[in-house]
Design an enzyme around this catalytic site. Structure first.
Site, PDB file in Angstrom:
ATOM      1  N   TYR A  32       0.834  -1.197   0.000  1.00  0.00           N
ATOM      2  CA  TYR A  32       0.000   0.000   0.000  1.00  0.00           C
ATOM      3  C   TYR A  32       0.869   1.247   0.000  1.00  0.00           C
ATOM      4  O   TYR A  32       2.087   1.170   0.197  1.00  0.00           O
ATOM      5  CB  TYR A  32      -0.971  -0.002   1.192  1.00  0.00           C
ATOM      6  N   ARG A  51       8.318   4.290  -4.393  1.00  0.00           N
ATOM      7  CA  ARG A  51       8.296   3.303  -3.305  1.00  0.00           C
ATOM      8  C   ARG A  51       7.272   2.205  -3.592  1.00  0.00           C
ATOM      9  O   ARG A  51       7.507   1.028  -3.293  1.00  0.00           O
ATOM     10  CB  ARG A  51       8.019   4.000  -1.973  1.00  0.00           C
ATOM     11  N   ARG A 100      -7.242 -20.596  -2.700  1.00  0.00           N
ATOM     12  CA  ARG A 100      -6.220 -20.467  -1.658  1.00  0.00           C
ATOM     13  C   ARG A 100      -5.107 -21.505  -1.822  1.00  0.00           C
ATOM     14  O   ARG A 100      -5.380 -22.712  -1.868  1.00  0.00           O
ATOM     15  CB  ARG A 100      -6.865 -20.615  -0.272  1.00  0.00           C
ATOM     16  N   HIS A 102      -0.567 -21.784  -0.926  1.00  0.00           N
ATOM     17  CA  HIS A 102       0.621 -21.061  -0.479  1.00  0.00           C
ATOM     18  C   HIS A 102       1.503 -20.624  -1.646  1.00  0.00           C
ATOM     19  O   HIS A 102       2.270 -19.688  -1.511  1.00  0.00           O
ATOM     20  CB  HIS A 102       1.423 -21.893   0.528  1.00  0.00           C
ATOM     21  N   LYS A 147       6.492  -1.889   1.964  1.00  0.00           N
ATOM     22  CA  LYS A 147       5.281  -1.317   2.564  1.00  0.00           C
ATOM     23  C   LYS A 147       4.131  -2.309   2.389  1.00  0.00           C
ATOM     24  O   LYS A 147       3.210  -2.125   1.588  1.00  0.00           O
ATOM     25  CB  LYS A 147       4.968   0.053   1.941  1.00  0.00           C
ATOM     26  N   GLU A 179      12.159   1.938  14.409  1.00  0.00           N
ATOM     27  CA  GLU A 179      11.187   2.944  13.951  1.00  0.00           C
ATOM     28  C   GLU A 179       9.891   2.730  14.738  1.00  0.00           C
ATOM     29  O   GLU A 179       9.794   1.834  15.576  1.00  0.00           O
ATOM     30  CB  GLU A 179      10.934   2.804  12.451  1.00  0.00           C
ATOM     31  N   LEU A 203      11.056   1.129   7.299  1.00  0.00           N
ATOM     32  CA  LEU A 203      10.493   1.629   6.054  1.00  0.00           C
ATOM     33  C   LEU A 203      11.228   2.918   5.719  1.00  0.00           C
ATOM     34  O   LEU A 203      11.440   3.760   6.599  1.00  0.00           O
ATOM     35  CB  LEU A 203       8.993   1.919   6.219  1.00  0.00           C
TER      36      LEU A 203
HETATM   37  N1  PMP Z   1       7.537   3.452   9.155  1.00  0.00           N
HETATM   38  C1  PMP Z   1       6.373   2.781   9.113  1.00  0.00           C
HETATM   39  C2  PMP Z   1       6.317   1.407   9.672  1.00  0.00           C
HETATM   40  C3  PMP Z   1       5.219   3.391   8.570  1.00  0.00           C
HETATM   41  O1  PMP Z   1       4.059   2.714   8.517  1.00  0.00           O
HETATM   42  C4  PMP Z   1       5.307   4.716   8.095  1.00  0.00           C
HETATM   43  C5  PMP Z   1       4.086   5.400   7.553  1.00  0.00           C
HETATM   44  N2  PMP Z   1       3.761   4.939   6.301  1.00  0.00           N
HETATM   45  C6  PMP Z   1       6.543   5.376   8.141  1.00  0.00           C
HETATM   46  C7  PMP Z   1       7.650   4.712   8.683  1.00  0.00           C
HETATM   47  C8  PMP Z   1       6.708   6.781   7.621  1.00  0.00           C
HETATM   48  O2  PMP Z   1       6.681   6.780   6.200  1.00  0.00           O
HETATM   49  P1  PMP Z   1       6.205   8.061   5.406  1.00  0.00           P
HETATM   50  O3  PMP Z   1       7.004   9.210   5.887  1.00  0.00           O
HETATM   51  O4  PMP Z   1       6.495   7.724   3.978  1.00  0.00           O
HETATM   52  O5  PMP Z   1       4.743   8.240   5.677  1.00  0.00           O
END
Ligand code: PMP
Length: 284
Positions: A32, A51, A100, A102, A147, A179, A203
């Site tokens: 997403y 991304r 379904r 795997h 993501k 993070e 991320l």
């Molecule tokens: N880390 C994670 C796990 C996130 O879900 C997000 C938000 N999407 C971010 C960092 C920050 O990313 P961004 O600045 O692109 O929104």
């Protein structure tokens, strides 16, 4: 009536039907993006697009029309009359619907594309007063750089944090801070701005990238070097970053105050410069 995008069509949101065999539903097999609309322009939609392409490539999901992401996002804003309002566009691609199994469907099936635009009210109290964050042992998978829509550890931990009055849950892996559940995190230690380097453990946030740029423009030294839990006592300022909230000061890590427990001056400077970068996108 809210209009959303589903598999090539713009439809009333409540008319969208997704197969129970969709692999997003069965396996969280999808990716997403969330991009922010600032009352008239998207902020770095090119970065979000790049991304999204990367996430799709890493999961071997093929979407033949991936170039249409910015066009669909803008149409959703316009069709929902959000042109002059703050809005977020959510965009999801899953591997598609198939019995379904795997193994991935062979031959591949069409991916499922779903996107919607929502008005959004930027949150202000956390930005002004700062938030306290909860620290938790990292329990996510090893590819946090993708993501992926598989966000259960993130939602579990964030819900627990919110229930206890924290503004975010921050993950700690082998003693190092990675993070947040939906944000990246920065620290000021000895006047240097530090954040976890890009790797499979975080991320690569779009806001993170522009924050680093903003800090450098302010003449602040930046080091992409992970902070160890033990260093938290030396932190003079901290903040989290993400698309919806931009930069939010962190004033405590559990019971440990961040510096003097108030939003710090460098955070304010960096945020001001960040806003200038955002505004530069209005003129493109
Ligand atoms: N880390 C994670 C796990 C996130 O879900 C997000 C938000 N999407 C971010 C960092 C920050 O990313 P961004 O600045 O692109 O929104």
């Amino acid at each position: 009536m809210n209009i959303s995008f589903f598999n090539g069509k713009f439809l009333p949101h409540n008319k969208i039907c997704i197969s129970p065999e969709d692999r997003g539903f069965l396996f969280a097999d999808g990716v997403y993006e969330v991009v922010r609309w600032y009352n008239g322009f998207f902020f770095d939609i090119e970065g979000h697009h790049a991304r999204l392409r990367r996430s799709l490539r890493e999961l071997k999901i093929k979407w033949g029309e991936e170039d249409s992401f910015p066009v669909i996002a803008e149409k959703l804003v316009k069709m929902n009359h959000l042109d002059d309002k703050p809005a977020l566009v959510y965009f999801q691609v899953t591997r598609g619907a198939a019995p379904r199994s795997h193994t991935f469907p062979s031959p591949p099936v069409n991916p499922t594309i779903f996107a919607f635009a929502r008005p959004f009210t930027p949150e202000s109290s956390g930005k002004e007063n700062g938030i306290s964050v909860m620290l938790r042992k990292e329990l996510r998978w090893g590819r946090c750089d993708i993501k992926s829509i598989a966000l259960l550890p993130n939602t579990l931990c964030f819900t627990e944090a919110a229930e206890q009055g924290y503004g975010e849950c921050i993950f700690v892996k082998d003693g190092f801070i990675t993070e947040g559940s939906h944000s990246n995190i920065f620290f000021v230690i000895d006047g240097v701005l530090r954040t976890h380097p890009e790797s499979e453990s975080i991320l690569s946030g779009i806001t993170r990238k522009h924050t680093i740029n903003a800090a450098m423009k302010c003449g602040i030294r930046v080091e992409e070097r992970a902070v160890h839990e033990k260093e938290l006592l030396q932190v003079s300022e901290s903040f989290i970053t993400n698309t919806s909230a931009e930069i939010t000061p962190v004033i405590a890590f559990g019971s440990i105050p961040a510096g003097n427990g108030k939003p710090g001056p460098l955070t304010g400077q960096i945020h001001k410069k960040f806003r200038e970068i955002v505004e530069s996108y209005a003129r493109r």
